[in-house]
Motif scaffolding. Structure first.
Motif, PDB file in Angstrom:
ATOM      1  N   ILE A 399       0.839  -1.202   0.000  1.00  0.00           N
ATOM      2  CA  ILE A 399       0.000   0.000   0.000  1.00  0.00           C
ATOM      3  C   ILE A 399       0.871   1.248   0.000  1.00  0.00           C
ATOM      4  CG2 ILE A 399      -1.691   1.314   1.338  1.00  0.00           C
ATOM      5  CD1 ILE A 399      -2.774  -1.380   2.350  1.00  0.00           C
ATOM      6  N   ARG A 400       1.923   1.229   0.818  1.00  0.00           N
ATOM      7  CA  ARG A 400       2.822   2.388   0.851  1.00  0.00           C
ATOM      8  C   ARG A 400       3.484   2.601  -0.505  1.00  0.00           C
ATOM      9  NH1 ARG A 400       8.480   2.962   4.246  1.00  0.00           N
ATOM     10  NH2 ARG A 400       8.544   5.250   4.307  1.00  0.00           N
ATOM     11  N   ALA A 401       3.971   1.523  -1.102  1.00  0.00           N
ATOM     12  CA  ALA A 401       4.650   1.646  -2.396  1.00  0.00           C
ATOM     13  C   ALA A 401       3.691   2.116  -3.486  1.00  0.00           C
ATOM     14  CB  ALA A 401       5.269   0.303  -2.777  1.00  0.00           C
ATOM     15  N   ASP A 402       2.447   1.664  -3.436  1.00  0.00           N
ATOM     16  CA  ASP A 402       1.477   2.009  -4.480  1.00  0.00           C
ATOM     17  C   ASP A 402       1.084   3.481  -4.443  1.00  0.00           C
ATOM     18  OD1 ASP A 402       1.472  -0.560  -5.425  1.00  0.00           O
ATOM     19  OD2 ASP A 402      -0.341  -1.172  -4.335  1.00  0.00           O
ATOM     20  N   TRP A 403       1.020   4.069  -3.254  1.00  0.00           N
ATOM     21  CA  TRP A 403       0.414   5.385  -3.122  1.00  0.00           C
ATOM     22  C   TRP A 403       1.391   6.532  -2.910  1.00  0.00           C
ATOM     23  CZ3 TRP A 403      -4.392   5.825  -4.637  1.00  0.00           C
ATOM     24  CH2 TRP A 403      -5.228   4.710  -4.588  1.00  0.00           C
ATOM     25  N   THR A 404       2.576   6.264  -2.360  1.00  0.00           N
ATOM     26  CA  THR A 404       3.464   7.369  -1.990  1.00  0.00           C
ATOM     27  C   THR A 404       3.778   8.287  -3.163  1.00  0.00           C
ATOM     28  OG1 THR A 404       4.477   6.054  -0.221  1.00  0.00           O
ATOM     29  CG2 THR A 404       5.702   7.963  -1.015  1.00  0.00           C
ATOM     30  N   GLU A 405       4.092   7.730  -4.301  1.00  0.00           N
ATOM     31  CA  GLU A 405       4.535   8.533  -5.436  1.00  0.00           C
ATOM     32  C   GLU A 405       3.376   9.088  -6.261  1.00  0.00           C
ATOM     33  OE1 GLU A 405       7.600   9.422  -5.762  1.00  0.00           O
ATOM     34  OE2 GLU A 405       8.137   8.215  -4.012  1.00  0.00           O
ATOM     35  N   LYS A 406       2.142   8.757  -5.911  1.00  0.00           N
ATOM     36  CA  LYS A 406       1.005   9.214  -6.708  1.00  0.00           C
ATOM     37  C   LYS A 406       0.552  10.618  -6.344  1.00  0.00           C
ATOM     38  CE  LYS A 406      -0.960   4.697  -7.864  1.00  0.00           C
ATOM     39  NZ  LYS A 406      -2.173   3.849  -7.841  1.00  0.00           N
ATOM     40  N   PHE A 407       0.982  11.116  -5.183  1.00  0.00           N
ATOM     41  CA  PHE A 407       0.436  12.373  -4.688  1.00  0.00           C
ATOM     42  C   PHE A 407       1.410  13.522  -4.879  1.00  0.00           C
ATOM     43  CE2 PHE A 407      -1.723   9.299  -1.651  1.00  0.00           C
ATOM     44  CZ  PHE A 407      -2.839   9.171  -2.477  1.00  0.00           C
ATOM     45  N   THR A 408       0.867  14.665  -5.207  1.00  0.00           N
ATOM     46  CA  THR A 408       1.661  15.873  -5.420  1.00  0.00           C
ATOM     47  C   THR A 408       1.354  16.881  -4.321  1.00  0.00           C
ATOM     48  OG1 THR A 408      -0.068  16.779  -6.861  1.00  0.00           O
ATOM     49  CG2 THR A 408       1.689  15.501  -7.899  1.00  0.00           C
ATOM     50  N   ALA A 409       2.052  17.995  -4.353  1.00  0.00           N
ATOM     51  CA  ALA A 409       1.836  19.035  -3.335  1.00  0.00           C
ATOM     52  C   ALA A 409       0.425  19.600  -3.463  1.00  0.00           C
ATOM     53  CB  ALA A 409       2.875  20.137  -3.490  1.00  0.00           C
ATOM     54  N   ASN A 410      -0.146  19.895  -2.317  1.00  0.00           N
ATOM     55  CA  ASN A 410      -1.500  20.439  -2.234  1.00  0.00           C
ATOM     56  C   ASN A 410      -1.394  21.910  -1.829  1.00  0.00           C
ATOM     57  OD1 ASN A 410      -4.040  21.171  -0.562  1.00  0.00           O
ATOM     58  ND2 ASN A 410      -4.665  19.301  -1.610  1.00  0.00           N
ATOM     59  N   LYS A 411      -2.150  22.788  -2.478  1.00  0.00           N
ATOM     60  CA  LYS A 411      -2.005  24.219  -2.207  1.00  0.00           C
ATOM     61  C   LYS A 411      -2.490  24.606  -0.810  1.00  0.00           C
ATOM     62  CE  LYS A 411      -6.417  25.802  -4.217  1.00  0.00           C
ATOM     63  NZ  LYS A 411      -7.025  26.729  -5.200  1.00  0.00           N
ATOM     64  N   PHE A 412      -3.263  23.714  -0.161  1.00  0.00           N
ATOM     65  CA  PHE A 412      -3.755  24.015   1.182  1.00  0.00           C
ATOM     66  C   PHE A 412      -2.902  23.374   2.275  1.00  0.00           C
ATOM     67  CE2 PHE A 412      -7.478  24.384  -1.581  1.00  0.00           C
ATOM     68  CZ  PHE A 412      -7.960  25.626  -1.204  1.00  0.00           C
ATOM     69  N   VAL A 413      -2.398  22.165   2.041  1.00  0.00           N
ATOM     70  CA  VAL A 413      -1.666  21.446   3.092  1.00  0.00           C
ATOM     71  C   VAL A 413      -0.297  20.961   2.613  1.00  0.00           C
ATOM     72  CG1 VAL A 413      -3.691  20.750   4.420  1.00  0.00           C
ATOM     73  CG2 VAL A 413      -2.942  19.334   2.494  1.00  0.00           C
ATOM     74  N   GLY A 414       0.254  21.596   1.606  1.00  0.00           N
ATOM     75  CA  GLY A 414       1.621  21.306   1.177  1.00  0.00           C
ATOM     76  C   GLY A 414       1.831  19.867   0.746  1.00  0.00           C
ATOM     77  N   ASN A 415       2.902  19.256   1.274  1.00  0.00           N
ATOM     78  CA  ASN A 415       3.268  17.886   0.900  1.00  0.00           C
ATOM     79  C   ASN A 415       2.638  16.832   1.805  1.00  0.00           C
ATOM     80  OD1 ASN A 415       5.135  18.367  -1.342  1.00  0.00           O
ATOM     81  ND2 ASN A 415       6.405  19.377   0.198  1.00  0.00           N
ATOM     82  N   TYR A 416       1.624  17.231   2.572  1.00  0.00           N
ATOM     83  CA  TYR A 416       1.005  16.263   3.469  1.00  0.00           C
ATOM     84  C   TYR A 416       0.447  15.035   2.749  1.00  0.00           C
ATOM     85  CZ  TYR A 416      -2.323  13.982   6.489  1.00  0.00           C
ATOM     86  OH  TYR A 416      -3.008  13.018   7.182  1.00  0.00           O
ATOM     87  N   PRO A 417      -0.178  15.160   1.561  1.00  0.00           N
ATOM     88  CA  PRO A 417      -0.703  13.944   0.912  1.00  0.00           C
ATOM     89  C   PRO A 417       0.340  12.838   0.789  1.00  0.00           C
ATOM     90  CG  PRO A 417      -1.542  15.871  -0.206  1.00  0.00           C
ATOM     91  CD  PRO A 417      -0.547  16.375   0.804  1.00  0.00           C
ATOM     92  N   ARG A 418       1.580  13.210   0.408  1.00  0.00           N
ATOM     93  CA  ARG A 418       2.632  12.195   0.271  1.00  0.00           C
ATOM     94  C   ARG A 418       3.196  11.795   1.632  1.00  0.00           C
ATOM     95  NH1 ARG A 418       7.965  12.770   0.129  1.00  0.00           N
ATOM     96  NH2 ARG A 418       7.819  15.025  -0.171  1.00  0.00           N
ATOM     97  N   LYS A 419       3.512  12.781   2.472  1.00  0.00           N
ATOM     98  CA  LYS A 419       4.096  12.475   3.777  1.00  0.00           C
ATOM     99  C   LYS A 419       3.091  11.776   4.696  1.00  0.00           C
ATOM    100  CE  LYS A 419       7.497  16.198   3.602  1.00  0.00           C
ATOM    101  NZ  LYS A 419       8.052  17.425   4.241  1.00  0.00           N
ATOM    102  N   GLY A 420       1.823  12.068   4.500  1.00  0.00           N
ATOM    103  CA  GLY A 420       0.801  11.408   5.312  1.00  0.00           C
ATOM    104  C   GLY A 420       0.759   9.914   5.076  1.00  0.00           C
TER     105      GLY A 420
END
Length: 621
Positions: A399-420
């Motif tokens: 799950i981590r490998a599948d999703w980590t690289e799919k998310f980009t920076a968000n204008k409201f919460v920065g890099n949280y989508p990936r770091k989350g």
């Protein structure tokens, strides 16, 4: 029968002869001044206390004259009669709708006398009115689009009578709890930041007028917005208003999807009532059929797409506060959950939906962990449990490998989508691998056939725990998230602190660990958290977590390593009272049994240090 009937109560006639008695002399002086026969000068607007009583500290009251009593009685009776006529008009419309022609036929002549009713009780001005609840009538439904294989309960439908809408009376702006400008500010705090940590519970951007359609949603947004505004004076009142509105709607038959959104928002951020709000959200979402919208969502209907993503939010919220606390989740792997990946192929799906589905997959694995290993923390792992545990660990890696690289920076919460994704991965991995410590000190723990596996799992758990702490200490962007992330993050951060301190003091001989490095890491974490929470609302859960972690670190300083014979573990959660957000006072044994925190005590007083100290040192205290 027509839609209206004449009132059985005639227009009120004067009850004191042709007209009420006229008493021209009204009492304006208070009883104390009248007794002394001195001039009485009343205060502002002619209201007591008067100048003389105020100066002497005397009780000041004006005795009512007969005229005042009669006028008050007449006004009250007029008000009651107006309300009764309004009620009769409403009942007449209901009777006409249901063809109940004889609804007023049994009113005999004696009932034409004016009604003597008790005076109305004084309102405390706090609790909203509760919708009157009466037993259902049911009717048989013949759906031409339904076949013989229909769900059995679909053939009957409750007859819901029209009723007065209490929503205006529940609106906290209407009740003057907050002003329109204050509510708009709290909505901006929530909508411009907090909502993006949870994949947009509100969905498309909304105006205050749209949010106000659900008083429950409005109260939740204002309470959570006030909690994340350091100088806000409205958190306590908005919190209490939300609780009152939610209680009033417990048995309501008119709940909406926005009410579910309000319950989810409260559950994610108001930890003391999270479980209650989750339970209500799950019940209402299944009652109105959110879980069945997946089929029409996959067919391209936008309304059902929105309903399905809300169901996924309820699913994630439920698992945040069930699996992590050792409670069976109320939502399971049904058709909607199994279709989460095809759901992303919808024309309406965006990156927030991908983030939401990644959470559904994480917690689907969490449910499997719960179902596989149960909640018996006293039972050591045996050989038959090792392979299932490894397979679940591989699932988490995937799950981590599948999703980590799919998310980009968000204008409201920065890099949280990936770091989350990384944070959630280590949370779940710590939860899974900490089971290596189950049954420690019991017969069969680290039996020869599983000893090497237990050591490997224990070290993996420690790696995830320290990864969580280091992420907070070293990453300033993650630090910026802390005043906004839901309370699940605060819980797991607290668990990671307890885990590393417990292992470094009590079980250091079982795992490879540098105890001085661990304590230095926790000390750095406390320093960071103190800086972060200095600008937070004092009721934020992380404020208490910080204080509790600092207290616990002080208790553990200078403790020599040792291996006691057993470990008794408990941890408490915030309760709904004045100390709702002061959990540091609760980490002393007055607690609940948390199944995956089963070997770890969050302690804050000297009496309970036997959970950390070796037996020899404890006996010397």
């Amino acid at each position: 029968m027509t839609g209206s009937v004449s009132s059985p109560i005639p227009a009120r006639q004067p009850q004191y002869g042709d007209k009420p008695p006229e008493i021209t002399r009204k009492i304006t002086a208070c009883a104390a001044c009248r007794k002394q026969k001195v001039k009485c000068f009343m205060g502002r607007d002619g209201q007591p206390p008067c100048t003389r009583c105020k100066k002497r500290g005397l009780p000041c009251a004006v005795n009512k004259s007969l005229q005042m009593i009669l006028e008050s009685d007449a006004d009250w009776k007029s008000s009651v009669e107006r309300k009764i006529r309004t009620l009769e008009s409403g009942l007449a419309r209901v009777a006409n709708h249901l063809s109940l022609d004889d609804v007023f036929d049994d009113v005999d002549e004696a009932d034409d006398e004016p009604m003597e009713l008790p005076p109305p009780a004084a309102s405390d001005g706090v609790s909203p009115q509760v919708e009157k609840h009466t037993p259902h009538n049911f009717e048989i439904v013949m759906d031409p689009n339904s076949g013989p294989a229909a769900i059995p309960g679909s053939v009957v439908s409750p007859v819901i009578l029209p009723g007065l809408d209490q929503r205006m009376e529940q609106d906290i702006i209407h009740r003057k709890v907050v002003t329109i400008d204050e509510a708009r500010n709290y909505l901006n705090v929530y909508q411009n930041r907090l909502d993006h940590f949870l994949y947009r519970i509100l969905g498309d951007r909304r105006s205050l007028e749209q949010v106000r359609k659900s008083p429950l949603l409005l109260a939740a947004v204002c309470a959570v917005g006030a909690l994340h505004t350091a100088d806000s004076p409205h958190f306590e009142t908005c919190y209490q208003e939300f609780v009152s509105i939610a209680a009033a709607q417990t048995f309501s038959r008119r709940n909406t999807v926005d009410d579910i959104r309000g319950l989810c928002i409260a559950a994610f951020w108001l930890s003391g009532i999270s479980w209650t709000c989750v339970a209500a959200a799950v019940r209402i979402s299944t009652e109105i059929g959110l879980h069945r919208s997946i089929y029409k969502a996959l067919a391209g209907e936008r309304n059902h797409y929105l309903r399905t993503r809300l169901y996924y939010l309820v699913y994630v919220c439920d698992h945040h506060f069930s699996v992590a606390y050792g409670r069976p989740p109320m939502t399971r792997q049904d058709d909607a959950v199994r279709a989460s990946m095809p759901f992303l192929e919808s024309d309406f799906a965006d990156e927030d939906d991908s983030r939401l589905v990644s959470q559904v997959q994480f917690w689907n694995t969490g449910s499997k962990i719960y179902e596989t290993f149960g909640i018996d923390v006293e039972k050591p792992l045996n050989l038959s449990m090792i392979e299932p545990l490894r397979r679940l660990s591989i699932d988490l890696d995937g799950i981590r490998a599948d999703w980590t690289e799919k998310f980009t920076a968000n204008k409201f919460v920065g890099n949280y989508p990936r770091k989350g994704v990384g944070l959630h991965y280590h949370f779940m991995r710590l939860y899974l691998h900490s089971m290596a410590f189950r049954g420690i000190g019991k017969p069969g723990f680290r039996s020869p056939d599983v000893a090497l596996d237990i050591d490997e799992l224990a070290n993996s758990a420690l790696l995830s725990a320290t990864a969580i702490l280091r992420a907070v200490v070293m990453d300033e962007e993650i630090q910026s998230y802390l005043n906004g992330l839901p309370t699940y993050f605060d819980l797991m951060l607290a668990f990671a602190v307890v885990f590393v301190l417990k292992v470094s003091t009590k079980y250091a001989s079982s795992v490879r660990i540098d105890t001085s490095e661990i304590r230095s890491l926790v000390a750095d974490l406390v320093t960071v958290l103190k800086g972060v929470t200095s600008s937070m609302h004092p009721r934020h859960l992380l404020v208490s977590v910080t204080h509790g972690a600092e207290t616990l670190l002080d208790k553990c300083s200078g403790i020599d390593l040792g291996m006691p014979s057993n470990a008794q573990v408990t941890m408490s959660q915030p309760t709904f009272d004045q100390s709702l957000y002061d959990v540091s006072n609760e980490w002393n044994g007055a607690s609940f049994d948390n199944f995956f925190m089963g070997e770890f005590d969050f302690l804050s007083n000297q009496e309970n240090l036997n959970g950390f100290l070796p037996d020899s040192q404890y006996q010397q205290m």
